[in-house]
Design a protein around this motif. Sequence first.
Motif, PDB file in Angstrom:
ATOM      1  N   GLU A  88       0.816  -1.212   0.000  1.00 22.80           N
ATOM      2  CA  GLU A  88       0.000   0.000   0.000  1.00 22.80           C
ATOM      3  C   GLU A  88       0.851   1.264   0.000  1.00 22.80           C
TER       4      GLU A  88
ATOM      5  N   GLN B 250       0.746  11.248   1.025  1.00 18.97           N
ATOM      6  CA  GLN B 250      -0.290  10.198   1.167  1.00 18.97           C
ATOM      7  C   GLN B 250       0.055   9.263   2.312  1.00 18.97           C
ATOM      8  N   THR B 251       1.340   8.942   2.416  1.00 17.67           N
ATOM      9  CA  THR B 251       1.757   8.052   3.488  1.00 17.67           C
ATOM     10  C   THR B 251       1.472   8.668   4.852  1.00 17.67           C
TER      11      THR B 251
ATOM     12  N   TRP C  80      -2.011   8.280   5.557  1.00 18.34           N
ATOM     13  CA  TRP C  80      -2.291   6.869   5.893  1.00 18.34           C
ATOM     14  C   TRP C  80      -1.914   6.602   7.349  1.00 18.34           C
TER      15      TRP C  80
ATOM     16  N   ARG D  90      -4.048   5.226  10.689  1.00 17.62           N
ATOM     17  CA  ARG D  90      -3.553   3.851  10.615  1.00 17.62           C
ATOM     18  C   ARG D  90      -4.445   2.861  11.352  1.00 17.62           C
TER      19      ARG D  90
ATOM     20  N   ARG E 162      -7.001   1.583   8.912  1.00 20.28           N
ATOM     21  CA  ARG E 162      -6.340   0.876   7.820  1.00 20.28           C
ATOM     22  C   ARG E 162      -5.815  -0.481   8.276  1.00 20.28           C
TER      23      ARG E 162
END
Lengths: 192, 345
Positions: free
Chosen positions: B217, B225-226, B229, B233, B236
């Motif tokens: 991912e 974007q990370t 994310w 988390r 996700r």
Amino acid sequence: MDYQPILPLRMIAFQILFLLVALAVESSILRQRLRFGFKTSVQYTLAINLAAIVVGWTAFLVIEPLSPMEIKSQMISYILFDRLSLNNWSAQIGATICAIGLASFLVTFFVKLKGLELIMRADGIWKLEEEDSRASKRITRDERYARARQGKSDAQQALSEFMDAVIQANAASFSAISLLLLLRFLVTREAA
Amino acid sequence: MPEFFDDLQKQARALLWPDQYFAWQTLLLLSLFSLLIAALLEAPEDGSFAISTLTTLSWIFFTCAVWWALSKNETEIKLPGADYSISAWVTGAVFCTFLFLSREEPHWRWAICTWPLISTTIKALPHFITWELEPHWPKKKDQPMLVMTLLINLILTSWIVFSFRVQDWVENYPSLLANDFDNSSFVTDFRVDSPDRQIETQGGRLLDNTADAIYKELNDQPWYQTERWLYTRQDRLEAISQDMVGAFSAPEEQVFWRMQVPDLKRLPDEGYLLTLRANWVGPVAGAQQMQLEKTCKILPIDKVRSVEVKPNEEPPVSTFTEVRCDEKSPEVQWSDLRQRVTGGE
């Protein structure tokens, strides 16, 4: 997944030990209270105890796959590791164990009562209800009323004595086995 | 020498050839006969039905022959020290072999579980049916023996079913095998206790797969974007571990694994250290909890964008993500339950 060499041998040893203890305790009580012979009392006690074990196993083997995950995990924990994971619901566990103990006492009592009655009927030494029915045909209504006011009839007396003997025998063997379990718990805790 | 062979032949004949037609030797010969026919019919392609029928017949005759031979002769097998014949259990074993093991996929479990009860039935049958196939009630003096036999065999069946139940547990929840069973008052553990015995829990695989999914991912994604994310988390990772747990080889075990949503640790230079942790919440032997850990480094790297620029300008640089996880599979760690609980607070 191949076969794991994990066999329930200790369970078999404990089962036989507890059966012998129950046999010794109960047969002596039944012999004294119901006036059986030595051999008969041992035979009858063995039969009713085996029947109780069968009923218990059937109950466990049926209930285990049907029980919810929390209870199942406690069962696995107790059987494989000899401990209950007490971190989340200790109060309920205590209550559940008491309920299971009481239920098993009542069920074994019922099984032993009915089993002993069946065996005695088959052997032709069960005389309680025959006398009762013969007596009730002979006596008039007034007499029966008088008897009911007086108290128990002879047959009722005998029946309650019979039940007393069985419940006493059951209680004695349960106490003996609980004592052994307690002893084992103390010994293993000391060793740990 | 010829006399010897003559003698042998006579003896074999005397043993195998029935004195009268109604004897166990007849059935044994019939069993051999059916076996022979079945073997002969195997040659052409289309004889499968005939073969199965004849083999079945052979098994039935053989079972009857064993039963008859053991119950009607002097060869009864007595329980040592008691006047109690256990021939029925030999016949029962043969019968169970016929019913459950002589197939293409043998059902060992069924065969062993039903053996005591089938043997009891074989033992009790002559007491309920005469040789002329008329039903009758067992004699008074045999009744206690029959009841006892039934009860004891029911208990034996329960023991066998119970030991298979234990097998089911360790098959459905294989991570239980990482514990030792010494405390148990029910089971004895005969596994060979070698120090290099590797216990592979499914938690290790769970972590490996989760790390792979994170790599898929995040790797080569733009850094902003990370960071987004990582900010979300919790959701996700829960989604990822849900998927991973569903792909267990023993899927029932998933209720006992908890993926712990990790704290992010800033690395001294740049980037984050993500520690994935799987906790076993199922039954354990001691006061310690089983857990596994795997760390992943999530680093920003600068990459030159491949867009056309004017020759005198610096090419635009944007930050991408690189994920580096531990190569080796995580090992089982035991942590104190108390410590873990207080650490969690």
